[in-house]
Design a protein around this motif. Sequence first.
Motif, mmCIF file in Angstrom:
data_model
loop_
_atom_site.group_PDB
_atom_site.id
_atom_site.type_symbol
_atom_site.label_atom_id
_atom_site.label_comp_id
_atom_site.label_asym_id
_atom_site.label_seq_id
_atom_site.Cartn_x
_atom_site.Cartn_y
_atom_site.Cartn_z
ATOM 1 N N ALA A 67 0.827 -1.201 0.000
ATOM 2 C CA ALA A 67 0.000 0.000 0.000
ATOM 3 C C ALA A 67 0.865 1.257 0.000
ATOM 4 O O ALA A 67 0.599 2.211 -0.749
ATOM 5 N N ILE A 68 1.919 1.272 0.813
ATOM 6 C CA ILE A 68 2.805 2.434 0.881
ATOM 7 C C ILE A 68 3.492 2.661 -0.452
ATOM 8 O O ILE A 68 3.648 3.794 -0.927
ATOM 9 N N MET A 112 1.111 4.179 -2.911
ATOM 10 C CA MET A 112 0.728 5.548 -2.574
ATOM 11 C C MET A 112 1.711 6.576 -3.122
ATOM 12 O O MET A 112 1.435 7.782 -3.113
ATOM 13 N N GLN A 113 2.872 6.133 -3.609
ATOM 14 C CA GLN A 113 3.826 7.060 -4.218
ATOM 15 C C GLN A 113 3.297 7.572 -5.555
ATOM 16 O O GLN A 113 3.754 8.615 -6.041
ATOM 17 N N LEU A 114 2.380 6.821 -6.190
ATOM 18 C CA LEU A 114 1.820 7.239 -7.471
ATOM 19 C C LEU A 114 0.909 8.447 -7.272
ATOM 20 O O LEU A 114 0.133 8.513 -6.321
ATOM 21 N N LYS A 115 0.996 9.395 -8.204
ATOM 22 C CA LYS A 115 0.275 10.660 -8.059
ATOM 23 C C LYS A 115 -1.224 10.460 -7.892
ATOM 24 O O LYS A 115 -1.852 11.084 -7.030
ATOM 25 N N HIS A 150 -8.820 7.511 1.016
ATOM 26 C CA HIS A 150 -9.669 6.538 0.317
ATOM 27 C C HIS A 150 -8.809 5.539 -0.451
ATOM 28 O O HIS A 150 -9.041 4.318 -0.388
ATOM 29 N N ALA A 151 -7.810 6.042 -1.181
ATOM 30 C CA ALA A 151 -6.929 5.160 -1.951
ATOM 31 C C ALA A 151 -6.111 4.261 -1.025
ATOM 32 O O ALA A 151 -5.925 3.071 -1.299
ATOM 33 N N LEU A 152 -5.606 4.833 0.073
ATOM 34 C CA LEU A 152 -4.790 4.056 1.005
ATOM 35 C C LEU A 152 -5.571 2.883 1.583
ATOM 36 O O LEU A 152 -5.088 1.744 1.606
ATOM 37 N N TYR A 153 -6.789 3.149 2.057
ATOM 38 C CA TYR A 153 -7.598 2.079 2.645
ATOM 39 C C TYR A 153 -7.960 1.025 1.593
ATOM 40 O O TYR A 153 -7.968 -0.175 1.873
ATOM 41 N N GLU A 154 -8.235 1.479 0.368
ATOM 42 C CA GLU A 154 -8.600 0.536 -0.689
ATOM 43 C C GLU A 154 -7.408 -0.337 -1.075
ATOM 44 O O GLU A 154 -7.547 -1.546 -1.265
ATOM 45 N N LEU A 155 -6.230 0.264 -1.177
ATOM 46 C CA LEU A 155 -5.031 -0.489 -1.533
ATOM 47 C C LEU A 155 -4.641 -1.490 -0.449
ATOM 48 O O LEU A 155 -4.066 -2.539 -0.745
#
Length: 286
Positions: free
Chosen positions: A180-181, A184-187, A195-200
């Motif tokens: 996930a981390i 999360m580097q992707l723009k 939202h993206a972090l929890y989904e990933l």
Amino acid sequence: MIKYTASTHIHPDLLVDPFWVDSLSKVSPEHTHDFYEFFILSEGQCQHIVNGTTQHLRPGCLVFIRPHDIHRYEPEGTQDCRFLNSPCRSAVIEEAFAYLNEQKYAQGLLQAPFPQIAMLSQLEMTEMIRSFERIMMLSTVDKKKARVYAKGLIIQILTQHFFALETMEEPVLPLWLEHAISKMQLKENMNCGLHALYELSGRSVGHVNRAFRQYLNQTPTEYINQLRLNVAKNLLLTTELRVLEIALEAGFENVSHFYHQFKKFYNQAPLDFRKNATMNKESLLP
């Protein structure tokens, strides 16, 4: 094997002699030395290969290197990194251990097979960097004060950040959290934020929040703000974009919130940061 000495890395009138390393392209190859050192990774990620094992470092990692450690740094993917390196004379570390008078504590730090790592929160990292930068400043105007300040700082670091680590192994990130981390580097993910972090992560919100506190010593929101501020900082330094454009590009929907977070982290407003960086750069030109 390269072996560095205190006589070449620490000013003769100082006990601790910090300096910034701005890129992995400027680090030394595999080496050892006859002094101790602390280093703090402030930006990016890297692999720290030490005594035959690999430690994965991320912003906020504070590492305590002993004289017998053999180490080098390698990139983590395509990322570069920046860290503050602080060589310390053996005498100041030994005096700190003697002052603390905790033999088991000292043995745990000195005899562990690998250097101990303390994970600092964003606020702790910022404050510690300021403390080492204060030594850098004092060393140019009053080396006696720099020595006194360094002694107090070393004791503070050992007691606050390493006292409870002598019997602990470095926590290993779960694969799902590391994935996930990394994503999360992707723009597009960074801009989507929580939202993206929890989904990933594929985990519940509570599970993710607990994992961030356990392994990174910060909240998901603090982590995402740090990612976005790094982007904003680089845009301030490398482009002429307006602050509004930079805030939006870095994923901040509220410019006022961006100003608040930037000033909190860098201790100055965005335009002041750009202006001061430009002035410092120009002052170095021949």
